[in-house]
Design a protein around this motif. Structure first.
Motif, PDB file in Angstrom:
ATOM      1  N   GLU A 411       0.948  -1.298   0.096  1.00 25.67           N
ATOM      2  CA  GLU A 411      -0.008   0.015  -0.024  1.00 25.67           C
ATOM      3  C   GLU A 411       0.841   1.227  -0.030  1.00 25.67           C
ATOM      4  OE1 GLU A 411      -3.258   2.173   2.819  1.00 25.67           O
ATOM      5  OE2 GLU A 411      -2.396   0.465   3.402  1.00 25.67           O
ATOM      6  N   ASP A 412       0.712   2.308  -1.065  1.00 30.17           N
ATOM      7  CA  ASP A 412       1.288   3.589  -0.990  1.00 30.17           C
ATOM      8  C   ASP A 412       2.730   3.300  -1.381  1.00 30.17           C
ATOM      9  OD1 ASP A 412      -1.232   4.699  -0.245  1.00 30.17           O
ATOM     10  OD2 ASP A 412      -0.736   4.174   1.715  1.00 30.17           O
ATOM     11  N   ARG A 415       3.716   5.560  -6.087  1.00 30.78           N
ATOM     12  CA  ARG A 415       3.676   7.069  -6.315  1.00 30.78           C
ATOM     13  C   ARG A 415       4.220   8.057  -5.038  1.00 30.78           C
ATOM     14  NH1 ARG A 415      -1.376   8.785  -9.896  1.00 30.78           N
ATOM     15  NH2 ARG A 415      -1.051   7.248 -11.768  1.00 30.78           N
ATOM     16  N   LYS A 416       3.772   7.496  -3.860  1.00 31.03           N
ATOM     17  CA  LYS A 416       3.884   8.118  -2.822  1.00 31.03           C
ATOM     18  C   LYS A 416       5.458   7.789  -2.026  1.00 31.03           C
ATOM     19  CE  LYS A 416       2.310   8.571   1.891  1.00 31.03           C
ATOM     20  NZ  LYS A 416       2.463  10.110   2.274  1.00 31.03           N
ATOM     21  N   VAL A 419       5.017   5.277   3.559  1.00 35.65           N
ATOM     22  CA  VAL A 419       4.625   6.225   4.599  1.00 35.65           C
ATOM     23  C   VAL A 419       6.142   7.117   4.744  1.00 35.65           C
ATOM     24  CG1 VAL A 419       4.019   6.523   6.817  1.00 35.65           C
ATOM     25  CG2 VAL A 419       2.593   4.680   5.354  1.00 35.65           C
ATOM     26  N   ASP A 437       1.553  -0.620  -6.550  1.00 34.81           N
ATOM     27  CA  ASP A 437       0.445  -0.135  -5.394  1.00 34.81           C
ATOM     28  C   ASP A 437      -0.611  -1.214  -5.158  1.00 34.81           C
ATOM     29  OD1 ASP A 437       1.369   2.367  -4.290  1.00 34.81           O
ATOM     30  OD2 ASP A 437       1.164   3.152  -6.143  1.00 34.81           O
ATOM     31  N   GLN A 464       2.605  -2.066   5.932  1.00 36.99           N
ATOM     32  CA  GLN A 464       3.098  -0.690   6.372  1.00 36.99           C
ATOM     33  C   GLN A 464       3.263  -0.425   7.676  1.00 36.99           C
ATOM     34  OE1 GLN A 464      -0.140   2.781   5.987  1.00 36.99           O
ATOM     35  NE2 GLN A 464       0.712   2.469   3.905  1.00 36.99           N
TER      36      GLN A 464
END
Length: 718
Positions: A411-412, A415-416, A419, A437, A464
Motif C-alpha cells: 500500500e502506497d 507514487r507516494k 509512508v 501499489d 505498512q
C-alpha cells in the motif's frame, strides 16, 4: 446404518432398478465421459476406503469428497499445467487431473490416507490433496486461506504475459460456500475484482462448491448466489455440480473466456455433501432425516450413471466398473497400511526448510543503466554518509537492477514512496509492474507475494506497520511457512516481507504505529527474522535476504526500526555518528552472523535494532565510568545462532540483554534461557514493559532507555 454404506447400497439398488435422474441431453466425447466416471469412482471409493482405514486404526483423516465429484469435470476442462489451489473436498479433481496426465492416483490417495512416509506429496505429515507433477500445491485446510495466493498466482501469470513471456495458463481456486463468509475469501474476491476493474490481466477461475452447509450451519437460501453475483470485476456463471457433464461444460466455457480475456471468473457449482462433515460427524444430530435423504438422492454418481446409460452403456457395465474400482481402492488401502510411517522428531522436521538450490550469479548491472536509474543526486548519495531510510532506498535500487524478477508490492509504495519514503522513486525507475501499489488489505498483499514467489519471482511485499501484520499473520504462519513442510520440500514460498515497526517514534501514532512485539513471528518454524540497526547494515542484510530467497527458498521478514529511518546523530546533535556510507558490492551480513561494537571484556550487551543505538550511547557512558563494554548486534533474531552468540560474548564477565520488545514473549526470554543453560556468567535483562505504547510525550515511557541500560549495567557489575 453408516451413511457411507447406505449411500453405497442405494447407488447399486437404483442403478439396478433404473431409478436414475432425468437429465437434458448434453453432448460429450465418450472417452472423456469414461475418464470423468473413473475419476469420480476413485474419489468415492477412496473416501470409503479412508473410513475403513480409520476403523482399523490405520487412517487418520476422513474429510471426504463424496457429493463433490462434479469437480472432475472442472479438472478436465483445464490443463494439467494450470496451477490449482483446491478445496479439501476435491479428491475427484485431483483424480481426474492425474488421469489426464496419464497417472493412476489410487495408491497415492491410499498412502496419504494411511499417513505413510511414502505419500508422494506430504511424506506422511498430513492427509492433503496435492501433487507437484499435477501443479496442485498442497492445502492443509481451506477455510479460505488459499484464496489470496491464488490471486497472487494469477497476477504472476498476467505479469509473465506483460513481460513478453509465452504464457497461456490460468489459475484455479476452489472453496466451499461456508468459506465464502470468511474475511480472507471476501478480501481475495475483492482484490481480484479490484485488480480486474483496472484492466490488469488476472487469469483466475474461482469455483465455489456450494453444498449449502458448513459443518452444521446452513448457508441462508439464496445468499451464496447473491454474494457471488454481486462481485464487480468477476464474470459469473453457475451449473449443477452434481451433473459432471454440466460442470465440465460450464468450466470449459469459463476457462476459454478467461484465457481469451485474461479476466477472472467465478463458477458457482451447486453440490451436495454426503456422509456429513467428517468421519466422526453424526449428521443426524443437527440435520433432519428428510434433508439428509434429499441430499443423498442427488448423489452425483447417479447423474453420471444416467449419462452413461443415455450414451449406450449397460447397467451391468456400470455396476461392474463401480465394483472394480472399489476393489482397486480397498486393495491399495490394505497395501498402504504396510508401508512405512514417520516415527521420529527428526523425520517429521526434515521438511521444515526447502532444499537449497544453485542460483546463477547475476551479471553486475550495466554501468550506464545503473547511472540512469540512480540519477546524479543518488549517485552522489552513494558516496556520502546517509541515514537508514536513504540507504535502504539505494540498496533496493541496486537489487532491482541486479534481479529483474524482484517485484515490490504494498500500500502506497509506488507514487507516494511509502509512508516513510523508503521506496520513493522506485516506481519511476522500474515501472508499476515491478513496484505495485496494492489495495489496503494485508492478507491480499501477502497472498500476492506467495503467488509471485511460487511462480519464480522474488516478491518483496511491504506491511505498512508491524501492528497491521496481525490482520494477515496466517498468510505467513498457515500458508507460506508451512508449504515446504506439507509438500515434503517440493514447494516453497520464497519472499522478503518488509515491515516498518518497533517503537520510539516521538509522539506519533500510539500502539498501532509503535508496535514492539515480534512474538507472532518468533515461533513460526522455518522463517527468518532480521532487524537492522543502521543503514549500511540494512543494505547488507537485504543482500543476504535476496540470497536466502534465491538459494534457499526462505521466507524472510525484515523488521525496519521506524525511529532509526532518519537517525543521523548518536551522542549529540550534528555529530552524524549514525550515518553510514553505502556498502561496497559484495558486502553482506550472512545469516547467523553477528556484529560487535567495542572490545570491552567487563560487560557484553546483547541487543538489536533500536537497542543497538541506545546501547552504543550507554556504552560511551559506561566506559566513562570505568566499565568496559561491548555491544553485540544480533542482526538476525530467528534463527538464533547460539554458538555464535556465546562466541561473541567471549571472555566478558557478565551479560546484559537489552530488548525493546515487551518483557513477555520477547527475544530476551530465549537469550536468557541460552545464558542460563550454556553459560555460567551472571546476566540480567532490560526490556519494555508489558504495556502498549502511548501517543504524546510518554511515547518512550514503557521502553528501554539509555539511562535505564546504564543503570541496569551498573547494578549487574556491582
Amino acid at each position: 446404518m453408516d451413511a457411507s454404506q447406505r449411500v453405497h447400497e442405494t447407488f447399486l439398488e437404483r442403478v439396478k432398478a433404473g431409478d436414475l435422474p432425468s437429465l437434458d441431453p448434453l453432448e460429450i466425447d465418450q472417452e472423456l465421459l469414461r475418464q470423468l466416471w473413473r475419476a469420480q469412482l476413485i474419489s468415492r471409493h477412496m473416501d470409503r476406503a479412508g473410513r475403513w482405514l480409520q476403523s482399523q486404526g490405520q487412517g487418520f483423516y476422513t474429510i471426504g469428497s463424496s457429493g463433490h465429484e462434479g469437480m472432475a469435470g472442472v479438472a478436465l476442462a483445464l490443463s494439467v499445467e494450470d496451477p490449482a489451489f483446491l478445496h479439501y473436498r476435491d479428491g475427484a479433481f485431483q483424480a481426474a487431473r492425474a488421469l489426464q496426465a496419464g497417472q493412476d492416483p489410487i495408491m497415492d490417495f491410499a498412502l496419504s490416507f494411511a499417513a505413510s512416509s511414502d505419500d508422494p506429496i506430504s511424506g506422511g505429515r498430513h492427509k492433503v490433496l496435492g501433487s507437484k507433477d499435477l501443479n496442485i500445491p498442497p492445502q492443509t485446510s481451506t477455510i479460505a486461506s488459499h484464496l489470496p495466493k491464488s490471486v497472487g498466482t494469477a497476477f504472476a501469470l498476467g505479469l509473465n504475459k506483460r513481460r513478453g513471456l509465452t504464457e497461456e495458463r490460468l489459475a484455479l481456486c476452489s472453496f466451499g460456500d461456508a468459506s465464502l463468509n470468511h474475511s480472507t475469501a471476501q478480501g481475495a474476491l475483492n482484490t481480484a475484482g479490484w485488480t480486474a476493474w483496472q484492466g490488469a490481466p488476472l487469469p483466475l477461475m474461482f469455483v465455489c462448491e456450494d453444498n449449502g452447509i458448513g459443518i452444521s450451519v446452513k448457508s441462508p437460501e439464496g445468499w451464496v448466489r447473491a454474494v457471488l453475483q454481486s462481485r464487480p470485476g468477476l464474470d459469473y456463471a453457475e451449473a449443477d455440480g452434481c451433473d459432471v457433464v454440466a460442470a465440465y461444460r460450464a468450466a470449459r466455457n469459463m476457462a476459454e473466456r478467461i484465457r481469451k480475456t485474461r479476466r477472472p471468473g467465478l463458477l458457482h457449482l451447486t453440490c451436495v455433501r454426503l456422509y456429513g462433515h467428517a468421519g466422526a460427524d453424526v449428521e443426524s444430530t443437527y440435520r433432519p432425516e428428510a434433508e439428509i435423504a434429499a441430499a443423498e438422492a442427488r448423489d452425483p454418481l447417479l447423474y453420471t450413471a444416467r449419462r452413461l446409460l443415455d450414451s449406450g452403456h449397460e447397467e451391468a457395465d456400470i455396476i461392474e466398473q463401480y465394483e472394480s474400482v472399489e476393489a482397486e481402492c480397498y486393495r491399495a488401502a490394505e497395501q498402504a497400511m504396510t508401508r512405512p510411517r514417520l516415527s521420529s522428531a527428526a523425520e517429521v522436521a526434515a521438511s521444515i526448510l526447502p532444499p537449497k538450490a544453485k542460483a546463477p550469479i547475476p551479471n553486475a548491472p550495466d554501468p550506464e543503466a545503473r547511472e540512469a536509474a540512480f540519477g546524479p543526486a543518488d549517485l552522489r548519495a552513494l558516496k556520502e554518509p546517509q541515514a537508514m531510510n536513504k540507504l535502504i532506498n539505494l540498496g533496493l535500487t541496486d537489487l532491482m537492477l541486479s534481479y529483474e524478477n524482484i517485484v515490490l508490492a504494498g500500500e502506497d509504495i509506488g507514487r507516494k514512496g511509502g509512508v516513510y519514503g523508503i521506496t520513493k522513486g522506485l516506481q519511476n525507475r522500474f515501472g508499476a509492474t515491478r513496484v505495485t501499489d496494492t489495495l489496503l488489505d494485508e492478507q491480499s498483499i501477502l497472498g500476492l507475494a506467495i503467488g509471485l514467489g511460487q511462480q519464480g519471482y522474488i516478491p518483496i511485499p511491504e506491511i505498512q506497520f508491524l501492528a497491521y501484520l496481525h490482520n494477515a499473520e496466517d498468510q505467513i504462519r498457515g500458508e507460506a511457512a508451512t508449504l515446504p513442510f506439507f509438500s515434503n520440500r517440493q514447494y516453497a514460498n520464497p519472499m522478503i516481507v518488509r515491515i516498518a515497526g518497533l517503537g520510539y517514534q516521538k509522539g506519533f501514532g500510539g500502539h498501532f504505529h509503535n508496535d514492539n512485539s515480534l512474538a507472532v513471528l518468533r515461533d513460526i518454524p522455518g522463517i527468518v527474522i532480521g532487524c537492522p540497526s543502521d543503514g549500511a547494515e540494512a543494505v547488507r542484510m537485504y543482500r543476504e535476504a535476496v540470497r536466502l530467497v534465491r538459494e534457499e527458498g526462505r521466507v524472510v521478514v525484515m523488521v525496519e526500526p521506524i525511529a532509526l529511518y532518519p537517525m543521523r546523530d548518536l551522542m549529540e546533535p550534528g555529530d552524524g555518528l549514525w550515518t553510514r556510507r553505502y556498502p561496497e558490492p559484495g558486502e553482506t551480513a550472512p545469516l547467523s552472523s553477528l556484529r560487535t561494537l567495542g572490545e570491552g571484556t567487563d560487560l557484553a550487551i546483547l541487543t538489536y535494532g533500536n537497542g543497538v543505538y541506545l546501547s552504543e550511547q550507554a556504552r560511551h557512558d559506561l566506559n566513562a565510568s570505568g566499565i568496559a563494554a561491548r555491544v553485540i548486534d544480533l542482526r538476525w533474531l530467528t534463527p538464533l545462532d547460539e554458538a555464535a552468540i556465546l562466541k561473541a560474548v567471549g571472555t566478558c564477565e557478565k551479560v546484559l540483554v537489552v530488548d525493546e520488545c515487551r518483557r513477555t514473549g520477547s527475544q530476551s526470554e530465549a537469550l536468557c534461557t541460552l545464558l542460563a543453560e550454556r553459560s555460567d556468567r551472571p546476566f540480567a535483562r532490560v526490556t519494555a514493559e508489558d504495556c502498549f505504547i502511548a501517543t504524546g510525550p510518554a511515547y518512550a515511557a514503557t521502553l528501554p532507555s539509555r539511562e535505564g541500560i546504564v543503570a541496569a549495567a551498573k547494578d549487574l557489575m556491582a
